[in-house]
Design a protein around this motif. Sequence first.
Motif, short mmCIF file in Angstrom:
data_model
loop_
_atom_site.label_atom_id
_atom_site.label_comp_id
_atom_site.label_asym_id
_atom_site.label_seq_id
_atom_site.Cartn_x
_atom_site.Cartn_y
_atom_site.Cartn_z
N SER A 73 8.62 4.16 1.33
CA SER A 73 8.24 3.36 0.16
C SER A 73 9.49 3.14 -0.68
CB SER A 73 7.20 4.11 -0.68
OG SER A 73 6.09 4.52 0.09
N PHE A 110 2.99 16.25 1.99
CA PHE A 110 3.02 14.89 2.55
C PHE A 110 2.82 14.92 4.06
CE2 PHE A 110 5.16 14.31 -1.55
CZ PHE A 110 4.35 13.32 -2.07
N SER A 124 11.12 9.69 1.23
CA SER A 124 12.07 10.10 0.19
C SER A 124 13.48 10.27 0.76
CB SER A 124 11.61 11.39 -0.48
OG SER A 124 11.42 12.40 0.50
N THR A 169 8.81 14.47 9.46
CA THR A 169 9.05 14.09 8.07
C THR A 169 10.51 14.42 7.76
OG1 THR A 169 6.75 14.58 7.52
CG2 THR A 169 8.31 14.48 5.68
N TRP A 223 -0.01 5.63 6.62
CA TRP A 223 -0.65 6.66 7.45
C TRP A 223 -1.92 6.11 8.10
CZ3 TRP A 223 0.17 10.30 2.75
CH2 TRP A 223 1.45 10.87 2.82
N GLY A 254 0.79 -1.24 0.00
CA GLY A 254 0.00 0.00 0.00
C GLY A 254 0.81 1.28 0.00
N ASN A 275 12.26 14.19 5.03
CA ASN A 275 12.39 15.02 3.83
C ASN A 275 11.02 15.29 3.25
OD1 ASN A 275 14.18 16.21 1.65
ND2 ASN A 275 12.91 14.82 0.44
N ASP A 306 8.21 9.99 8.81
CA ASP A 306 8.04 9.70 7.39
C ASP A 306 9.41 9.86 6.72
OD1 ASP A 306 7.52 9.60 4.69
OD2 ASP A 306 5.74 10.89 4.78
N ALA A 335 3.54 4.32 1.51
CA ALA A 335 3.53 5.18 2.70
C ALA A 335 2.13 5.74 2.98
CB ALA A 335 4.53 6.32 2.54
N LYS A 360 11.64 5.70 -4.19
CA LYS A 360 12.39 6.96 -4.12
C LYS A 360 13.88 6.61 -4.04
CE LYS A 360 8.20 9.03 -3.30
NZ LYS A 360 7.33 9.96 -2.64
#
Length: 365
Positions: free
Chosen positions: A192, A105, A174, A147, A85, A79, A149, A171, A81, A195
């Motif tokens: 994910s 994001f 990336s 996050t 969530w 699924g 990035n 997160d 990132a 990236k």
Amino acid sequence: MKPSEIRIPPELLPSDGRFGSGPSKVRADAVRDLAAAAPGYLGTSHRQEGVRSVVRALREGLSDLFGLPDGYEVVLSNGGATAFWDTAVLALIQRRSRHFVFGEFSAKFAKAAAAAPHLEDPVVVEAEPGYRPEVGPAGDADVCALTHNETSTGVCMPVSRPDGSALVVVDGTSAAGGMDVDPREFDVYYFSPQKCFAADGGLWVAILSPAAVERVERLESSQRWIPASLSLGQALRDSRLDQTYNTPALATLFLFRHTVDWINSNGGLKWSASRCARSAEGLYGWADASNFAGPFVTRVQDRSPVVGTIDFDSRVDAKTVAAVLRSNGVVDVEPYRKLGRNQLRVGLYPAIEPDDVRRLTGCID
Ligand SMILES: *Cc1c(COP(=O)(O)O)cnc(C)c1O
């Protein structure tokens, strides 16, 4: 002459024209090895040793790459990132989360938490696009959402544990694989593979600290309804067996593992991070020296080493530049669609040759 008729001399072009921020360039070596392995791998059962051995190597490779302390676990499921969530809203946030928001994001996770009927309203600490909020204490939140990035703006944030007992949920979509990180500073680092890991999308990985595992187990055994496909406990149990809850994309797993091995065999995260930093120096250095372009992110320490954003002055239309590049095979440098700036955004991930970034700036000139 129409912009689409401009031909960039071949000797100026990068060796590979893919500069997208996700999906991003997939390494030719990995595709070649996948094609060679295909007859015994693609189209075989993910419950059997052939695929499970790839998942095992991937989990071990990620554990080495991040230098995980004892008790940290590598979990994966389907699924991406975005699905993670929803999983986090169900399986990690107990009562209330605090979000540091500085782009699309980071805002999406905050929105997912705000929409959840079983949670109290999240606390959102926000900065303007191009800047980042300071990460302060968690207050009464039990999850702090960082996050590493912000891919939509090219702003990065240090991963450091704020005061308090909240789980630090980062997160790293990336950033993971292209920016150094100390696992002691997070409880969950999720990402994910399309990236920095130069694979295809569709999977998520979450690295869990012992405190995160404890939280997952506690919420699983509470009254809360957690659908099985969104259950982090279920994903944890399956991952321990080198499997996923439902069928994963086998090509993605292969490409992902291939890049992890490539980075590890070249010196690990320090090596890949320095490669990205070199690409970033090339891009920002060029923009700083240019008389029509400049880095979008004002504070030098906030400039991302993995996704570079470059603003153009009003004499140069970034859309036209991107269109000319595209018609010459140099693709996906358009800015994040909702940011709406006269800007180019350039993926600087480990798979991208630093020399190709230099060539890209030459083409823009
Ligand atoms: C790309 C990205 C996501 C979304 O990833 P998907 O795999 O498309 O769900 C989330 N967060 C960040 C920081 C990203 O860069």
